[in-house]
Design a protein around this motif. Structure first.
Motif, PDB file in Angstrom:
ATOM      1  N   ALA A  26     -24.999 -38.891  15.155  1.00  0.00           N
ATOM      2  CA  ALA A  26     -23.736 -39.347  14.572  1.00  0.00           C
ATOM      3  C   ALA A  26     -23.210 -38.418  13.490  1.00  0.00           C
ATOM      4  N   ALA A  27     -24.105 -37.891  12.668  1.00  0.00           N
ATOM      5  CA  ALA A  27     -23.662 -37.031  11.559  1.00  0.00           C
ATOM      6  C   ALA A  27     -22.981 -35.761  12.054  1.00  0.00           C
ATOM      7  N   ALA A  28     -23.259 -35.375  13.284  1.00  0.00           N
ATOM      8  CA  ALA A  28     -22.677 -34.143  13.827  1.00  0.00           C
ATOM      9  C   ALA A  28     -21.262 -34.338  14.352  1.00  0.00           C
ATOM     10  N   ARG A  35     -20.027 -42.218   8.466  1.00  0.00           N
ATOM     11  CA  ARG A  35     -21.466 -41.962   8.485  1.00  0.00           C
ATOM     12  C   ARG A  35     -22.073 -41.968   7.093  1.00  0.00           C
ATOM     13  N   SER A  36     -21.276 -42.200   6.076  1.00  0.00           N
ATOM     14  CA  SER A  36     -21.767 -42.134   4.700  1.00  0.00           C
ATOM     15  C   SER A  36     -22.568 -43.363   4.285  1.00  0.00           C
ATOM     16  N   ASP A  37     -22.519 -44.426   5.067  1.00  0.00           N
ATOM     17  CA  ASP A  37     -23.287 -45.625   4.726  1.00  0.00           C
ATOM     18  C   ASP A  37     -24.777 -45.448   5.009  1.00  0.00           C
ATOM     19  N   GLY A  38     -25.143 -44.351   5.662  1.00  0.00           N
ATOM     20  CA  GLY A  38     -26.529 -44.130   6.007  1.00  0.00           C
ATOM     21  C   GLY A  38     -26.946 -44.851   7.271  1.00  0.00           C
ATOM     22  N   ASP A  39     -26.082 -45.661   7.817  1.00  0.00           N
ATOM     23  CA  ASP A  39     -26.377 -46.367   9.063  1.00  0.00           C
ATOM     24  C   ASP A  39     -25.198 -46.178   9.984  1.00  0.00           C
ATOM     25  N   SER A  40     -25.340 -45.280  10.923  1.00  0.00           N
ATOM     26  CA  SER A  40     -24.245 -44.974  11.835  1.00  0.00           C
ATOM     27  C   SER A  40     -24.402 -45.687  13.175  1.00  0.00           C
ATOM     28  N   SER A  55     -16.808 -48.815   8.367  1.00  0.00           N
ATOM     29  CA  SER A  55     -17.445 -48.376   7.123  1.00  0.00           C
ATOM     30  C   SER A  55     -17.327 -49.463   6.069  1.00  0.00           C
ATOM     31  N   ASP A  56     -18.468 -49.815   5.480  1.00  0.00           N
ATOM     32  CA  ASP A  56     -18.456 -50.751   4.356  1.00  0.00           C
ATOM     33  C   ASP A  56     -18.064 -50.049   3.063  1.00  0.00           C
ATOM     34  N   SER A  57     -18.403 -48.753   2.949  1.00  0.00           N
ATOM     35  CA  SER A  57     -18.141 -48.025   1.710  1.00  0.00           C
ATOM     36  C   SER A  57     -16.741 -47.410   1.654  1.00  0.00           C
TER      37      SER A  57
END
Length: 111
Positions: A26-28, A35-40, A55-57
């Motif tokens: 996912a990060a790619a 993807r910044s929530d750490g859970d993609s 995204s929650d953030s």
């Protein structure tokens, strides 16, 4: 505002979908806010080859992909992307699918 983009890929739909929904990849290809929530991990509908990310953030950011069969065993991916500031969604949607296409190609050559 939501941008829509689509792209053909030279891989079976199932390979494209599994690559897209693999949290390790996912990060790619996903935009940073998704993807910044750490859970993609997306919500998935494997029967229809559809997946959703939120995204929650970064409120307002979301993505949905739909993968469909295309000619010669390939796939067509449709992306709906929302959340980019200043109306930049269209360019980001195209860039996101280009990133996914690279990940799919890498996945095919690795396996």
């Amino acid at each position: 505002m939501t941008a829509r983009a689509q792209r053909g890929m030279s891989a079976p739909p199932e390979v494209v979908f599994s690559t897209a929904t693999d949290p390790d990849r996912a990060a790619a290809w996903l935009p940073e806010p998704l993807r910044s929530d750490g859970d993609s991990r997306p919500e998935v509908d494997t029967g229809d080859l559809r997946a959703w990310w939120r995204s929650d953030s970064a409120p307002g950011w979301s993505a949905e992909i739909r993968v469909e069969p295309a000619d010669a065993g390939g796939a067509r991916v449709r992306l709906d992307l929302a959340g980019a500031a200043g109306g930049a969604e269209a360019g980001l949607a195209d860039e996101t699918l280009a990133n996914l296409a690279r990940e799919v190609a890498d996945n095919l050559t690795a396996g």
